[in-house]
Design a protein around this motif. Structure first.
Motif, PDB file in Angstrom:
ATOM      1  N   ASN A 142       0.829  -1.202   0.000  1.00  0.00           N
ATOM      2  CA  ASN A 142       0.000   0.000   0.000  1.00  0.00           C
ATOM      3  C   ASN A 142       0.867   1.257   0.000  1.00  0.00           C
ATOM      4  OD1 ASN A 142       0.616  -0.965   2.793  1.00  0.00           O
ATOM      5  ND2 ASN A 142      -0.383   0.945   3.394  1.00  0.00           N
ATOM      6  N   LEU A 143       0.349   2.339  -0.590  1.00  0.00           N
ATOM      7  CA  LEU A 143       1.133   3.558  -0.741  1.00  0.00           C
ATOM      8  C   LEU A 143       0.657   4.669   0.195  1.00  0.00           C
ATOM      9  CD1 LEU A 143       1.580   3.742  -4.630  1.00  0.00           C
ATOM     10  CD2 LEU A 143       3.048   2.661  -2.919  1.00  0.00           C
ATOM     11  N   SER A 144       1.487   5.693   0.316  1.00  0.00           N
ATOM     12  CA  SER A 144       1.213   6.817   1.217  1.00  0.00           C
ATOM     13  C   SER A 144       0.378   7.909   0.562  1.00  0.00           C
ATOM     14  CB  SER A 144       2.534   7.432   1.679  1.00  0.00           C
ATOM     15  OG  SER A 144       3.214   8.027   0.576  1.00  0.00           O
ATOM     16  N   GLY A 145       0.277   7.896  -0.764  1.00  0.00           N
ATOM     17  CA  GLY A 145      -0.432   8.948  -1.474  1.00  0.00           C
ATOM     18  C   GLY A 145       0.448  10.124  -1.855  1.00  0.00           C
ATOM     19  N   GLU A 146       1.751  10.018  -1.586  1.00  0.00           N
ATOM     20  CA  GLU A 146       2.655  11.135  -1.853  1.00  0.00           C
ATOM     21  C   GLU A 146       2.813  11.420  -3.350  1.00  0.00           C
ATOM     22  OE1 GLU A 146       6.360  12.628   0.584  1.00  0.00           O
ATOM     23  OE2 GLU A 146       6.913  10.842  -0.557  1.00  0.00           O
ATOM     24  N   GLY A 151      -3.465   3.295  -4.912  1.00  0.00           N
ATOM     25  CA  GLY A 151      -2.819   2.347  -4.018  1.00  0.00           C
ATOM     26  C   GLY A 151      -2.904   2.662  -2.540  1.00  0.00           C
ATOM     27  N   VAL A 152      -3.849   3.521  -2.143  1.00  0.00           N
ATOM     28  CA  VAL A 152      -3.945   3.878  -0.729  1.00  0.00           C
ATOM     29  C   VAL A 152      -5.072   3.146   0.002  1.00  0.00           C
ATOM     30  CG1 VAL A 152      -2.963   6.159  -1.181  1.00  0.00           C
ATOM     31  CG2 VAL A 152      -5.441   5.888  -1.127  1.00  0.00           C
ATOM     32  N   THR A 153      -5.916   2.421  -0.727  1.00  0.00           N
ATOM     33  CA  THR A 153      -7.048   1.741  -0.086  1.00  0.00           C
ATOM     34  C   THR A 153      -6.882   0.219  -0.121  1.00  0.00           C
ATOM     35  OG1 THR A 153      -8.400   1.513  -2.091  1.00  0.00           O
ATOM     36  CG2 THR A 153      -8.561   3.601  -0.884  1.00  0.00           C
TER      37      THR A 153
END
Length: 277
Positions: A142-146, A151-153
Motif C-alpha cells: 500500500n502507498l502513502s499517497g505522496e 494504491g492507498v485503499t
C-alpha cells in the motif's frame, strides 16, 4: 513474532541473513540487487541457497524489496519491458534465498484515466506471473499517497489481486507509515480498519509488514519514517496493531532510522517489549 530490519547484501545473501540474526532479528528485508537499477543481476545461487538453509535452521523469515525504479503501472513501453525482466529476476533471487516474496509498490500512473492505470498494472502482473512457477510471492504494498492517490485503499489491493490471472501468486505487504500517511489508518481506528480488511479478504493475504512510525500526522500524504513509538502513530497505537493475530505468522520489518545511539537491535528489543508488556 518474526521481527527484524532491512539489511544490506554487501556481504552476500548469506551475510545479510547472518547480520539480521546477529541483530537479534527473526525476520529481515533486503534488496536483491542494486536498488537504483532495473538491470538484471546474475546472482550467486550457491550463496542464495546457503542463505535459505541458514534461515531455515535459525527460524528466520525474509522478504526482498524490488528496486526503487519499479513501477508496475508505467505506460512507457521500454520501461515496462525492463520492469518485467527485473521482477522475474527479483522473484528468482528471492526464491533461491527462501524468502516469502518480493515487495512491490502499488503502481502510480501519470495520466487522466486512472482506470487505464489499473488495467496496465493487471496486464503487467499477468505477463510476469505467467512466466513464474516458483514459491516466492509478489507482495503488493500500500502507498502513502505522496505521488498520487492510487494504491492507498484496501479495496484497490484486493481488486487488483482478484482480477489478476494468478491471484495465488500475489499477496500483500502492509506498511504502517504509508497507511497512516494516506489517512487509511488514523491510529485510533485500527479495530474498524481490521474488521473491514477481514471482510474484504485483505488480511488473510498479508504476508509481510513494514513496521514504521510516521514523522507527519495522519492524512498528510508524506512518507517519512520515524522509529517505532517516536512518531505521530505512537507506541500505544502500534502496540494495538501488533497484537492482531495475523502478525504472528508474517515477517515484520523495520525500515526506520538507525544510529550508533539507537540501533535496529535496540529497536527490535523495544518492539518485543512493547508487545509483551
Amino acid at each position: 513474532m518474526y521481527i527484524g530490519s532491512h539489511v544490506s547484501i554487501r556481504g552476500g545473501y548469506l551475510g545479510a541473513a547472518k547480520t539480521a540474526y546477529a541483530l537479534g532479528g527473526t525476520a529481515f528485508q533486503y534488496f536483491p540487487k542494486n536498488p537504483r537499477s532495473l538491470a538484471v543481476k546474475s546472482f550467486d545461487r550457491r550463496d542464495a541457497e546457503a542463505c535459505a538453509r541458514f534461515c531455515e535452521r535459525n527460524g528466520l523469515l525474509s522478504i526482498a524489496h524490488t528496486p526503487y525504479p519499479t513501477n508496475i503501472a508505467t505506460a512507457d513501453a521500454q520501461l515496462r519491458q525492463a520492469t518485467k525482466r527485473s521482477l522475474i529476476n527479483d522473484l528468482e533471487i528471492a526464491d533461491a534465498c527462501g524468502s516469502v516474496g518480493i515487495v512491490v509498490h502499488f503502481g502510480h500512473y501519470k495520466g487522466p484515466d486512472v482506470l487505464q492505470g489499473y488495467k496496465t498494472m493487471i496486464l503487467l502482473l499477468n505477463e510476469v506471473l505467467e512466466r513464474w512457477d516458483g514459491n516466492a510471492l509478489l507482495l503488493l504494498e500500500n502507498l502513502s499517497g505522496e505521488k498520487g492517490r492510487m494504491g492507498v485503499t484496501l479495496e484497490e489491493q484486493v481488486q487488483i489481486r482478484k482480477l489478476a490471472d494468478r491471484p495465488d501468486k500475489i499477496g500483500f505487504c502492509f506498511d504502517t507509515c504509508h497507511a497512516f500517511a494516506s489517512g487509511l489508518w488514523t491510529g485510533e481506528n485500527w479495530d474498524e480498519l481490521k474488521a473491514r480488511g477481514d471482510e474484504l479478504g485483505y488480511f488473510e493475504h498479508v504476508k509481510a509488514v513494514h513496521l514504521n512510525d510516521s514523522l507527519f500526522p495522519a492524512g498528510s500524504f508524506r512518507d517519512r519514517h520515524a522509529n517505532v513509538g517516536k512518531g505521530c502513530i505512537g507506541a500505544e497505537n502500534i502496540r494495538r496493531f501488533l497484537r492482531s493475530p495475523f502478525i504472528e505468522r508474517v515477517p515484520v520489518v523495520l525500515e526506520t532510522p538507525a544510529t550508533a545511539a539507537y540501533t535496529h537491535q535496540d529497536e527490535v528489543r523495544y518492539v518485543r517489549k512493547l508487545v509483551n508488556e
